[in-house]
Enzyme design. Structure first.
Site, PDB file in Angstrom:
ATOM      1  N   ASN A   7      15.486   1.659  -5.326  1.00 14.68           N
ATOM      2  CA  ASN A   7      14.942   2.932  -5.657  1.00 14.68           C
ATOM      3  C   ASN A   7      15.700   4.045  -5.406  1.00 14.68           C
ATOM      4  OD1 ASN A   7      12.625   4.702  -5.469  1.00 14.68           O
ATOM      5  ND2 ASN A   7      11.767   3.962  -3.792  1.00 14.68           N
ATOM      6  N   HIS A 178       2.142   4.493  -7.937  1.00 17.01           N
ATOM      7  CA  HIS A 178       2.013   3.947  -6.677  1.00 17.01           C
ATOM      8  C   HIS A 178       1.530   2.330  -7.199  1.00 17.01           C
ATOM      9  CE1 HIS A 178       1.314   7.040  -3.485  1.00 17.01           C
ATOM     10  NE2 HIS A 178       2.685   6.982  -3.664  1.00 17.01           N
ATOM     11  N   GLU A 384       6.457  -3.078  -1.492  1.00 16.87           N
ATOM     12  CA  GLU A 384       6.777  -2.963  -2.981  1.00 16.87           C
ATOM     13  C   GLU A 384       8.067  -3.468  -3.347  1.00 16.87           C
ATOM     14  OE1 GLU A 384       5.537   1.629  -3.986  1.00 16.87           O
ATOM     15  OE2 GLU A 384       5.959   1.338  -1.886  1.00 16.87           O
TER      16      GLU A 384
END
Ligand code: AMP
Length: 403
Positions: A7, A178, A384
């Site tokens: 990320n 999200h 995630e």
């Protein structure tokens, strides 16, 4: 397969190495090998790393860019063979409705979405370029989009009531964000309740530094609170969420600011920070309000909780009722006080909080409502990275996402 999940932010890189395979997904037997973060990339960077079952280690290193950061973490964990890379990509526009293998065409598609996320997509693309530089083209890479889960929004939920040609010309519509988090907790909720995807009717609340709500009917996102950008919707740490668009002009005129400066004000000086004048950190606000009476601190908490409750009501109407409300994100997972304040007055909808269950849940999974509630409340920690690793291995192994 060992998947490196990345990320990439403007000066930070969050990473995990997760070992998974399609047949291990169903058994939840994926393994987290390493997790960590590199902050302040560009100079003396801070590297936090924790291998499975080990101590958290914090070191510093001169890392001039993301490539150097990836090289550093691979060198530090040389024994772990990386076989694939999964990237979190913020904006997939209307083009990417699911995760995809990264090819030159996919990179071009992500570049085409830069207009929609000028701050985020370029840094995500730098993450892809850096991983390609470090691992070469032989290691497959997959892009997992924050927007993709919300690509099922119906037109009546994604269109803004502005001249239609603005949607056609510039893609001005609700996309939502999200998505990986909302998708993960909805998936976990249906596992906990042994439901089929079509039976999954929930409102998911991702309450962290960024906050968003999603209405999930039949396992698909049918509405969500973030809009064309992550500024719309709930009150957040430093973002305003919903407001009258005229306010932009009023602030610009009265304060002598440019439109860009007002945008910055709404993104970085508003929300909990803006109202309290103190902090964007919910935990600090709660500690402050417990220690002494401060009107602005109390107001920040009240506005935050009221906005969430209002969205729950709106989504119950939009969905024709739901079976559960699921809390996730740093605040949603860890703050019984905030969950309680949000749920107060929702008894009419069948949500009866069990104070002890609610109090007992911090960072773990379970129900927070009394038995017999017709609208259940759950806390489900989000993951995630796990979903990114799972999507990556599924795509590489050619096993489609189960519907
Ligand atoms: P995230 O973006 O999901 O990491 O969430 C960050 C937010 O969660 C920050 O506002 C934190 O203060 C908040 N948070 C974490 N733990 C707690 C807690 N125990 N009580 C209240 N807020 C918390």
């Amino acid at each position: 397969m060992n998947v490196l999940v990345l990320n990439a932010g403007s000066s930070s890189l969050k990473f995990q190495v997760i070992s998974t395979e399609p047949d291990r997904i169903a058994k939840d037997s994926d393994e987290r090998l390493i997790r960590g973060e590199v902050e302040r990339i560009g100079g003396e960077a801070i590297v936090t790393m924790q291998s499975h079952g080990g101590e958290r280690q914090k070191t510093t290193a001169q890392l001039r860019d993301i490539t150097a950061a990836i090289r550093h973490l691979v060198a530090a964990n040389g024994q772990e063979d990386i076989e694939a890379v999964g990237h979190r990509i913020v904006h997939g526009g209307e083009r990417f409705t699911e995760s995809v293998l990264i090819t030159p065409e996919a990179v071009k598609g992500i570049e085409d979405c830069i207009d929609l996320a000028p701050l985020h997509n370029p840094t995500n693309l730098r993450g892809i370029a850096a991983a390609t530089e470090v691992f070469g083209r032989k290691i497959p890479q997959v892009a997992v989009f924050d927007t993709a889960f919300h690509s099922t929004l119906p037109e009546h939920a994604y269109l803004y009531a502005i001249p239609y040609h603005l949607y056609r010309r510039h893609g001005i519509r609700r996309y939502g964000f999200h998505g990986t988090s909302h998708r993960y907790v909805a998936h976990r909720y249906r596992q906990l309740r042994a439901l089929a995807r079509e039976q999954t009717n929930v409102i998911t609340l991702h309450l962290g530094n960024g906050c968003s709500a999603a209405a999930i009917r039949g396992g698909r996102s049918v509405d969500t609170s973030m809009g064309m950008t992550p500024l719309e919707g709930l009150v957040m740490g430093s973002r305003s969420g919903d407001l009258d668009p005229t306010i932009v002009n009023v602030i610009a005129t009265k304060e002598g600011l440019s439109i860009e400066q007002v945008e910055t004000l709404l993104n970085t000086h508003s929300g909990l920070l803006g109202i309290s004048g103190l902090t964007n950190d919910k935990r600090v606000l709660l500690e402050e309000s417990a220690m002494h009476e401060d009107h602005r601190v109390r107001a920040a908490i009240d506005v935050f909780c009221y906005r969430v409750r209002k969205y729950i009501g709106a989504y119950l109407a939009a969905m024709g009722g739901a079976d559960a409300v699921v809390f996730t994100g740093g605040i949603g997972e860890n703050s019984p006080a905030i969950r309680q304040q949000i749920c107060e007055g929702l008894e009419w909808a069948g949500l009866r909080l069990d104070r002890e269950r609610n109090q007992a849940l911090a960072g773990s999974e379970g129900a927070i409502t009394a038995d017999g509630s017709t609208l259940m409340g759950y806390v489900i920690p989000t993951d995630e990275e796990l979903l990114i690793a799972r999507d990556t291995v599924r795509i590489i192994r050619g096993v489609p996402h189960p519907s």
